[in-house]
Design a protein around this motif. Structure first.
Motif, mmCIF file in Angstrom:
data_model
loop_
_atom_site.group_PDB
_atom_site.id
_atom_site.type_symbol
_atom_site.label_atom_id
_atom_site.label_comp_id
_atom_site.label_asym_id
_atom_site.label_seq_id
_atom_site.Cartn_x
_atom_site.Cartn_y
_atom_site.Cartn_z
ATOM 1 N N ALA A 155 -25.153 -10.653 -53.642
ATOM 2 C CA ALA A 155 -25.686 -10.802 -52.285
ATOM 3 C C ALA A 155 -25.035 -9.796 -51.349
ATOM 4 N N TYR A 156 -25.846 -9.280 -50.426
ATOM 5 C CA TYR A 156 -25.354 -8.370 -49.387
ATOM 6 C C TYR A 156 -25.968 -8.770 -48.059
ATOM 7 N N LYS A 157 -25.165 -8.734 -47.003
ATOM 8 C CA LYS A 157 -25.693 -8.960 -45.649
ATOM 9 C C LYS A 157 -24.828 -8.199 -44.654
ATOM 10 N N GLU A 158 -25.421 -7.797 -43.557
ATOM 11 C CA GLU A 158 -24.711 -7.140 -42.459
ATOM 12 C C GLU A 158 -25.514 -7.376 -41.198
ATOM 13 N N GLY A 159 -24.852 -7.229 -40.028
ATOM 14 C CA GLY A 159 -25.551 -7.504 -38.790
ATOM 15 C C GLY A 159 -24.917 -6.852 -37.582
ATOM 16 N N VAL A 160 -25.726 -6.674 -36.536
ATOM 17 C CA VAL A 160 -25.263 -6.088 -35.275
ATOM 18 C C VAL A 160 -25.792 -6.924 -34.110
ATOM 19 N N TRP A 161 -25.151 -6.753 -32.931
ATOM 20 C CA TRP A 161 -25.611 -7.472 -31.746
ATOM 21 C C TRP A 161 -25.308 -6.669 -30.496
ATOM 22 N N ASP A 162 -25.884 -7.089 -29.399
ATOM 23 C CA ASP A 162 -25.675 -6.430 -28.109
ATOM 24 C C ASP A 162 -24.527 -7.138 -27.398
ATOM 25 N N GLU A 163 -23.308 -6.906 -27.877
ATOM 26 C CA GLU A 163 -22.141 -7.635 -27.384
ATOM 27 C C GLU A 163 -21.893 -7.390 -25.902
ATOM 28 N N ASN A 164 -22.008 -6.140 -25.470
ATOM 29 C CA ASN A 164 -21.733 -5.832 -24.058
ATOM 30 C C ASN A 164 -22.982 -5.892 -23.187
ATOM 31 N N LYS A 165 -24.116 -6.334 -23.782
ATOM 32 C CA LYS A 165 -25.374 -6.558 -23.055
ATOM 33 C C LYS A 165 -25.802 -5.334 -22.244
ATOM 34 N N ASP A 166 -25.723 -4.170 -22.911
ATOM 35 C CA ASP A 166 -26.175 -2.940 -22.275
ATOM 36 C C ASP A 166 -27.565 -2.534 -22.732
ATOM 37 N N GLY A 167 -28.210 -3.400 -23.511
ATOM 38 C CA GLY A 167 -29.541 -3.105 -24.004
ATOM 39 C C GLY A 167 -29.577 -2.456 -25.362
ATOM 40 N N ASP A 168 -28.409 -2.067 -25.901
ATOM 41 C CA ASP A 168 -28.333 -1.437 -27.221
ATOM 42 C C ASP A 168 -27.734 -2.421 -28.227
ATOM 43 N N VAL A 169 -28.482 -2.724 -29.271
ATOM 44 C CA VAL A 169 -27.995 -3.644 -30.308
ATOM 45 C C VAL A 169 -27.243 -2.805 -31.342
ATOM 46 N N ASP A 170 -25.962 -2.493 -31.046
ATOM 47 C CA ASP A 170 -25.244 -1.534 -31.883
ATOM 48 C C ASP A 170 -23.809 -1.933 -32.205
ATOM 49 N N GLU A 171 -23.341 -3.088 -31.702
ATOM 50 C CA GLU A 171 -21.992 -3.534 -32.070
ATOM 51 C C GLU A 171 -22.082 -4.456 -33.286
ATOM 52 N N ASP A 172 -21.113 -4.333 -34.193
ATOM 53 C CA ASP A 172 -21.120 -5.166 -35.392
ATOM 54 C C ASP A 172 -20.880 -6.626 -35.032
ATOM 55 N N LEU A 173 -21.657 -7.514 -35.648
ATOM 56 C CA LEU A 173 -21.455 -8.944 -35.432
ATOM 57 C C LEU A 173 -20.035 -9.341 -35.816
ATOM 58 N N PRO A 174 -19.481 -10.370 -35.169
ATOM 59 C CA PRO A 174 -18.114 -10.791 -35.482
ATOM 60 C C PRO A 174 -17.944 -11.180 -36.954
ATOM 61 N N ASN A 175 -16.703 -11.143 -37.409
ATOM 62 C CA ASN A 175 -16.404 -11.516 -38.790
ATOM 63 C C ASN A 175 -16.798 -12.957 -39.093
ATOM 64 N N ASN A 176 -16.717 -13.846 -38.078
ATOM 65 C CA ASN A 176 -17.063 -15.246 -38.356
ATOM 66 C C ASN A 176 -18.556 -15.451 -38.571
ATOM 67 N N ARG A 177 -19.351 -14.393 -38.426
ATOM 68 C CA ARG A 177 -20.770 -14.454 -38.746
ATOM 69 C C ARG A 177 -21.089 -13.765 -40.073
ATOM 70 N N ILE A 178 -20.360 -12.713 -40.394
ATOM 71 C CA ILE A 178 -20.682 -11.923 -41.582
ATOM 72 C C ILE A 178 -19.671 -12.110 -42.710
ATOM 73 N N GLY A 179 -18.370 -12.161 -42.420
ATOM 74 C CA GLY A 179 -17.372 -12.318 -43.479
ATOM 75 C C GLY A 179 -17.421 -11.153 -44.441
ATOM 76 N N SER A 180 -17.511 -11.435 -45.743
ATOM 77 C CA SER A 180 -17.659 -10.382 -46.749
ATOM 78 C C SER A 180 -19.133 -9.984 -46.841
ATOM 79 N N PRO A 181 -19.489 -8.763 -46.438
ATOM 80 C CA PRO A 181 -20.894 -8.374 -46.529
ATOM 81 C C PRO A 181 -21.443 -8.444 -47.956
ATOM 82 N N PHE A 182 -20.610 -8.127 -48.937
ATOM 83 C CA PHE A 182 -21.069 -8.161 -50.326
ATOM 84 C C PHE A 182 -20.246 -9.176 -51.105
#
Length: 744
Positions: A619-646
């Motif tokens: 299994a593999y997963k990864e994710g990003v979010w707009d942490e600073n709410k500047d309109g760009d979804v480019d910051e990596d989601l926190p570790n408590n959401r993704i953990g080990s991507p693979f």
């Protein structure tokens, strides 16, 4: 309308075996027997009730998995916790955090809905996840898993659904089973000893059946690969995996008729954890502090669950109907954590009152109607129904003072689903569900507290602790509503190969209690925050902090392939949400922002010979979010959401044909390389690698199972526990177990 025959338990067991054989780990049943079942019953299909209607897996445009008794038992022998099985068997599920809590564990980076016989075990509005650790593995007949966002059971399944189906009496007359598992670490056999005993008794006479299950669980200390004792509360107030004394009693009674059947299920769980010492959260990794005795009340669980299911067949010759009722009543006490950087919120006048207790009551009714419309169009089926749910949530300190707004929520939903074949090759389906929730947040007086000031930080970036005076919050009402859709298709390319594509949406009301608990004062002039007190601050109210509902869009492509020699299921997914929820442990704040998650999964099993099987779960997963709410979804989601991507599990088993079998597996987690977020680099999560092995022997005197987890006693990080709070927690080292089971 044709009813799928469920009365023949032997046939159903064989049908399940056909499908779950590709996903088996540590399988104690004879591989030759499994192979024979596949050959004999190749024309049969598995039904899954996690979709609310009886379905063939081959017709579902998404990733679906059914885990049977044998592979489940083999994967939980050492721990007695089904989480340890799900981390290896289910590609999208997080690695085990080795505690009594589900903290940090998710499904494809999002929330998972836990059901038992279709009734919820995850609490709405305020999350304190202990559902999986409280379930007796020996009471389970199978586990049905639907990956990806789903609204089929309402609020909560933005990452997936795990529906646990409990055992039903199979044999005519009386039958039963006694099973005892003991395990220990050689570091300290006496103090690390775990004892798990399960007893079941069943009776079936014609159409009437009764099943009773009881479990006693007692766990000792845990030690990492270097021999150091692991903290008894490593993830800050969630409790740990040691010192647990748990009693679990469940029973099921039912009647099966030609026109209708009824099943009543009840479950009682009592658990306490004996914590001797506080945890030092400033050490790296977190550690036991023998100089600091634990002063709080023990973490506690006192839950009562009951549900009833009524099935009516060929109602008026037009449709089948199902009515489900459930009621849950739970008291959940968290562990005590002193005022510190790990717990910057403490309630006055006695900071020892910072320990909290959650009281959760849930009730609901679900109705499902299923009509075969083949007279209109060959293979056409129409399913519809409605749901009602009620939640009553309070959270207090031990003396009874509220720390969140007491909440009551009524939920209503209606849904409709259509499925139909197109020619010989294709099946399509689509559906719609409308959800509406009416949330009432009562007025309450939050006690005097010590809190972090989010607008003022010292030179090390830490929020300064301030005194927050007693404050009366005015009650408020908030409604949530959404209409969610699903659409998908399956192409049966051959008798052995299916290809599918699907779109589905999930809906979730976030952890409202967490938002109201952390409602913070706002300085009148944010440019000049008051560093020492909040005299000039403006208090925000409950209505100001109630979060928005989350809608998740899930897109998925996949394929399934099954022959007598090899089976695999592969998929790729992409999910989006405009209002994803994230918790920042450093600032004790909860925020919502746009986010995206993507990934791929592979589940493969092959028979290398009649006796030798092997496979892998990747299994593999990864994710990003707009942490600073500047309109760009480019910051990596926190570790408590993704953990080990693979993550990967590779396994093999061999049956000697004389009652003796051996199994082995390797479990790998990639860790995460400290990717950058808006507030700086995320904590680096280290790769993990664990080897496990076991052997089983079936005899006339009972079944024996011996095994070793973490054979090489590797000292390594527990990725999921570390990711939850960004504080390093170590995983357990080597543990040896012996199990004896006698079936009557």
């Amino acid at each position: 309308m044709k009813r799928i025959a469920m009365g023949s338990k032997g046939s159903l067991a064989r049908v399940l075996l056909c499908t779950v054989a590709p996903f088996a780990l540590f399988q104690t049943a004879s591989i030759a027997t499994a192979q024979d079942a596949i050959e004999d019953d190749a024309d049969l299909t598995v039904v899954v009730t996690a979709s609310r209607t009886e379905e063939s897996i081959s017709s579902i445009p998404g990733t679906v998995q059914v885990i049977g008794q044998d592979e489940l038992k083999g994967a939980v022998d050492a721990s007695g916790d089904i989480t340890s099985a799900l981390e290896r068997l289910v590609p999208g599920f997080s690695l085990d955090n080795e505690t009594l809590s589900g903290g940090g564990q998710n499904f494809r980076g999002r929330s998972v809905q836990i059901l038992v016989n279709g009734a919820p075990r995850t609490t709405a509005l305020r999350k304190l996840s202990r559902a999986l650790s409280l379930i007796d593995p020996n009471s389970i007949e199978r586990i049905e898993v639907i990956n990806g966002a789903s609204a089929v059971y309402g609020d909560g399944a933005t990452g997936g659904v795990i529906n646990i189906i409990t055992k039903t009496a199979e044999k005519e007359g009386w039958s039963g089973e006694v099973s005892t598992t003991v395990s220990a670490s050689e570091r300290d056999v006496k103090d690390s000893l775990n004892v798990l005993t399960s007893v079941s008794a069943a009776f079936r006479q014609e159409n009437t059946h009764v099943q009773v299950n009881g479990q006693f669980k007692n766990t000792g200390d845990m030690f990492d690969g270097s021999g150091t004792q692991i903290s008894e509360d490593p993830i800050t107030g969630q409790g740990g995996g040691s010192g647990i004394e748990q009693y679990n009693l469940s029973g099921q009674v039912g009647y099966e008729g030609d026109a209708f059947d009824v099943t009543l299920y009840a479950n009682l769980v009592k658990m306490e954890q004996d914590i001797k010492y506080q945890t030092d959260y400033t050490s790296d990794p977190v550690s036991i502090d023998p100089s600091n005795p634990y002063l709080g009340l023990p973490p506690l669980e006192d839950s009562k669950n009951i549900n009833a299911t009524f099935n009516f067949y060929e109602v008026g010759g037009l449709f089948d109907a199902k009515v489900e009722l459930y009621y849950n009543d739970a008291e959940k006490r968290a562990a005590y954590v002193p005022l510190s950087a790990a717990n910057p919120v403490a309630y006055l006048p006695d900071v020892n009152e910072s320990q909290t207790v959650l009281f959760a009551k849930q009730a609901g009714v679900r109705t499902t109607f299923d009509a075969d419309l083949s007279t209109v169009y060959e293979g056409l089926a129409f399913t519809w129904g409605s749901d009602y749910s009620y939640n009553d949530i309070t959270q207090t300190v031990p003396d009874g003072r509220d720390i969140i707004s007491p909440m009551k929520q009524h939920g209503f939903a209606q849904f409709a689903q259509v499925k139909a074949p197109i020619g010989e090759m294709f099946e399509v389906r689509g559906g719609v569900r409308h959800e509406r929730f009416f949330l009432s947040m009562d007025s309450f007086v939050r006690p005097n507290a010590l809190v972090p000031n989010p607008f003022y930080r010292d030179g090390n970036g830490q929020a300064r602790i301030l005194t927050l005076g007693e404050h009366t919050f005015t009650g408020a009402k908030k409604d949530y509503s959404a209409t969610v859709f699903n659409l998908g298709a399956v192409a049966h390319l051959t008798d052995k190969v299916d290809v599918f594509a699907g779109f589905s949406q999930g809906f979730s009301v976030p952890d409202v209690g967490s938002f109201t608990r952390r409602a913070m004062p706002v300085p009148v002039d944010p440019e000049n925050p008051v560093p020492s007190d909040l005299t000039n601050a403006r208090m925000i109210d409950v209505s100001d902090v109630a979060p928005e509902a989350v809608i998740v869009n899930n897109y998925e492509l996949g394929a399934r392939f099954n022959t007598n020699g090899i089976s695999f299921a592969a998929s790729a997914f992409y999910s989006t949400s405009d209002k994803g929820v994230n918790f920042d442990d450093a600032t004790q704040t909860v925020t919502q922002a746009e986010e995206r998650i993507w990934g791929a999964e592979l589940n493969i099993r092959g028979q290398l010979s009649e006796a030798w099987g092997a496979g892998a779960v990747l299994a593999y997963k990864e994710g990003v979010w707009d942490e600073n709410k500047d309109g760009d979804v480019d910051e990596d989601l926190p570790n408590n959401r993704i953990g080990s991507p693979f993550k990967a599990t590779v396994f093999s088993d061999y049956n000697f044909g004389n009652g003796l079998s051996v199994q082995g597996e390797a479990v790998f987690g990639s860790g995460r390389n400290g990717k950058e977020g808006a507030k700086g680099d995320l904590k680096k999560l280290k790769p993990t690698f664990t080897m496990n092995a076991s052997a089983g022997y079936n005899s006339d005197y009972g079944d024996f199972h011996f095994g070793v987890s973490n054979i090489f006693d590797t000292k390594q990080q527990n990725t999921t526990a570390t990711a939850l709070r960004d504080r390093e927690v170590l995983a357990e080292g080597r543990r040896v177990f012996l199990q004896y089971t006698k079936t009557f």
